[in-house]
Scaffold this motif. Structure first.
Motif: not given
Length: 207
Positions: A4, A94, A187
């Motif tokens: 991430v 993400g 997320l």
């Protein structure tokens, strides 16, 4: 699991970013961290804390500050647009911008990438990957609203760190955890224990 991207920009909510990083690492996640030049300046001005710009020194700084040895952490210089995360071919789960300054929001909405944070956000939009933006500013002007609407229409999730009271926080730390965990809900992360809404509490008996 893909990493991430956690981006931190120059808005007044640095403890949220620090706690988010700590929870991600405690959960064993892989984090690609970018602190903008503005974020480094705000942290110094508000907290009296000087964050190193050099990536290896910054990674050591965060490890020592959070006290977490688990997970994987890679830091990036704020203007390094040759970093791997600046390419669409680099896979991520993400990106979260926490906190997001309105200057950053405006430049991303306009397709302008002056630093690594803005470039990586642009990549996530063009690749159709999750992008969560947590703007820390109030009130919102019409310009802010239009920029945020543009980003929402482009696929970003707008998640301002707004507190709630139904979980009955008794400390600032509990409130920070609620805000951070709710942002990363976007997320699909489960970063800690959180009292979530499960219906109204029983009303007190009338006197």
């Amino acid at each position: 699991m893909d990493p991430v991207v956690l981006a931190v920009t120059g808005a007044s909510a640095m403890p949220l970013a620090e706690r988010g990083l700590q929870l991600l690492l405690e959960a064993g996640e892989t984090v690609e961290l970018v602190a903008s030049r503005g974020a480094i300046g705000v942290w110094l001005a508000e907290q009296g804390v000087r964050i190193p710009s050099e990536p290896d020194l910054q990674a050591r700084f965060w490890r020592e500050r959070t006290g977490v040895t688990t997970g994987q952490l890679r830091c990036h210089r704020w203007n390094d647009q040759a970093a791997a995360i600046a390419s669409g071919s680099f896979r991520t789960r993400g990106m979260v911008i926490l906190p997001a300054s309105m200057g950053t929001v405006g430049r991303i909405a306009s397709g302008v990438a002056l630093d690594l944070v803005e470039r990586v956000a642009d990549v996530h939009l063009k690749e159709g990957r999750p992008l969560v933006i947590a703007p820390r500013e109030m009130p919102w002007s019409l310009v802010h609203l239009r920029n945020l609407t543009t980003l929402a229409e482009a696929g970003a999730r707008i998640a301002p760190p707004i507190p709630a009271w139904y979980h009955r926080p008794t400390s600032l730390e509990e409130m920070v955890d609620f805000l951070v965990i709710r942002v990363f809900d976007g997320l699909g992360y489960d970063l800690g224990s959180l009292r979530r809404w499960d219906g109204p509490v029983a009303a007190a008996a009338s006197l």
